[in-house]
Write a protein that holds these residues in place. Structure first.
Motif, mmCIF file in Angstrom:
data_model
loop_
_atom_site.group_PDB
_atom_site.id
_atom_site.type_symbol
_atom_site.label_atom_id
_atom_site.label_comp_id
_atom_site.label_asym_id
_atom_site.label_seq_id
_atom_site.Cartn_x
_atom_site.Cartn_y
_atom_site.Cartn_z
ATOM 1 N N UNK A 261 3.080 12.437 -9.516
ATOM 2 C CA UNK A 261 2.688 11.051 -9.769
ATOM 3 C C UNK A 261 3.099 10.170 -8.604
ATOM 4 N N UNK A 262 2.157 9.382 -8.057
ATOM 5 C CA UNK A 262 2.548 8.424 -7.023
ATOM 6 C C UNK A 262 3.571 7.424 -7.570
ATOM 7 N N UNK B 272 8.952 5.415 -1.866
ATOM 8 C CA UNK B 272 7.749 5.066 -2.621
ATOM 9 C C UNK B 272 6.482 5.411 -1.839
ATOM 10 N N UNK B 273 5.415 5.677 -2.578
ATOM 11 C CA UNK B 273 4.108 5.897 -1.955
ATOM 12 C C UNK B 273 3.428 4.581 -1.597
ATOM 13 N N UNK B 274 3.838 3.494 -2.250
ATOM 14 C CA UNK B 274 3.325 2.161 -1.920
ATOM 15 C C UNK B 274 4.404 1.134 -2.200
ATOM 16 N N UNK B 275 4.574 0.201 -1.264
ATOM 17 C CA UNK B 275 5.563 -0.866 -1.400
ATOM 18 C C UNK B 275 4.806 -2.191 -1.455
ATOM 19 N N UNK B 276 4.995 -2.932 -2.541
ATOM 20 C CA UNK B 276 4.312 -4.207 -2.744
ATOM 21 C C UNK B 276 5.334 -5.335 -2.652
ATOM 22 N N UNK B 277 5.030 -6.346 -1.857
ATOM 23 C CA UNK B 277 5.871 -7.534 -1.734
ATOM 24 C C UNK B 277 5.164 -8.709 -2.393
ATOM 25 N N UNK C 121 7.364 -1.667 7.704
ATOM 26 C CA UNK C 121 6.228 -2.587 7.779
ATOM 27 C C UNK C 121 5.012 -2.133 6.987
ATOM 28 N N UNK C 122 5.049 -0.942 6.410
ATOM 29 C CA UNK C 122 3.891 -0.423 5.672
ATOM 30 C C UNK C 122 3.910 -0.963 4.241
ATOM 31 N N UNK C 123 3.722 -2.272 4.106
ATOM 32 C CA UNK C 123 3.794 -2.924 2.800
ATOM 33 C C UNK C 123 2.507 -3.692 2.524
#
Length: 345
Positions: free
Chosen positions: A80-81, A122-127, A143-145
């Motif tokens: 699971x991501x 994490x597979x995706x970082x949300x700000x 920076x991959x957010x």
């Protein structure tokens, strides 16, 4: 149809409402089977123990897992991501002068590690704002957010009819101008500045304030400050609709959810020109942004609005339109659903 699982220990601030808003928005705009699992508050401080508190195979039936950056690293599940949301960083240098020595020690030695473990795994970082995104890059070099702003349910947080102030959402008083403070009674929220601001305002100005999640209120710190406890969502909407101005002298905000809620209710805002707040409040269009800790500037801005009903209405109308356009549930729900589809594919 993607089915996310949100896991969140019970919290004591805006972050706790943030995960609830994400769940509601995602359900409304395309993932009706999204589920929010609440955990005891202690897991905020000991997230490494979360896997032991979950049943065997807890991830089955879900397509991905999401949690805030304080706990997400402990939520890895097979196949699971993992998505994490960064609401604000307690290691932000701007916060340090307003934290106790014990808080600073906890933030630096423990919470900073939790945040980094979540961000890096994490597979995706949300700000929740561009400011928070910049802080993640500054603190961790990451920076991959993705920026997805916190969302307000603009079907619930609405202006009163014809933008006219209600009179039934706050306790009766003799004040001609009703100010409202919403939040915890902390230095980060600027609560300690409120009595000094009130000292500079005319007698006709009264300030109502919530108790937030703090201990029992020891009493108003100023004769023209009136406590209203901790209203539920309906009570909070009524309070916004029954005030003239939101006064929020915050010293740091990862987004500014209270400011956005007040604007959604058509109320102008006096707050601080710091962190993410200029992304939410447009200076001299929906409110006034003042220098941090400048008590005289806050009082001057409040009085300028208090003595000009037409200005309050104009600011309120502009603020409502901006929040509905930029910070509503649609941008929140669709933003996350687009991200989920990319991850699952």
């Amino acid at each position: 149809m993607v089915r996310p699982l949100y896991i969140s220990p019970v919290g004591r601030g805006g972050v706790d409402f943030g995960i609830q808003n994400i769940t509601r928005a995602v359900r409304r705009y395309g993932a009706p089977r999204a589920e929010l699992l609440r955990l005891p508050e202690i897991y905020n401080f000991l997230p490494i123990l979360i896997p032991r508190g979950l049943p065997r195979g807890w991830w089955r039936g879900f397509d991905l897992i999401q949690g805030r950056s304080r706990v997400a690293f402990a939520l890895r599940a097979p196949g699971r991501p993992l998505v994490t949301t960064v609401h604000h960083l307690t290691t932000d240098p701007d916060l340090q002068p307003y934290s106790t020595p014990a808080q600073r020690l906890f933030y630096r030695l423990i919470e900073a590690r939790y945040d980094w473990w979540s961000i890096s795994s994490a597979d995706a970082v949300v700000c929740v704002s561009r400011y928070t995104q910049q802080q993640v890059a500054r603190a961790y070099g990451y920076t991959n957010t993705t920026v997805i702003y916190d969302g307000i349910d603009t079907d619930v947080f609405v202006p009163p009819p014809d933008m006219q102030r209600r009179n039934d959402g706050l306790p009766d008083c003799d004040g001609r101008i009703r100010l409202l403070f919403v939040g915890n009674r902390t230095r980060r929220k600027g609560f300690d500045l409120l009595p000094r601001i009130m000292n500079l305002l005319p007698e006709a100005y009264v300030l109502y304030y919530t108790s937030g999640f703090q201990d029992v209120d020891e009493g108003p710190p100023h004769p023209r400050m009136v406590p209203i406890g901790a209203p539920d969502r309906d009570g909070l909407v009524a309070a916004y609709q029954s005030c003239d101005i939101l006064l929020a002298p915050s010293r740091l905000e990862g987004f500014g959810i209270v400011q956005a809620e007040a604007l959604a209710c058509g109320r102008p805002v006096v707050t601080t020109r710091i962190s993410a707040l200029p992304e939410v409040v447009d200076h001299e269009r929906s409110g006034f942004l003042c220098p941090r800790d400048d008590v005289a500037a806050y009082a001057e801005a409040v009085q300028r609005l208090g003595e000009d009903e037409a200005l309050r209405r104009r600011f309120g109308e502009y603020g409502r339109e901006k929040v509905a356009r930029s910070f509503g549930f649609e941008q929140l729900g669709r933003g996350f659903l687009d991200l989920y589809e990319r991850l699952v594919r």
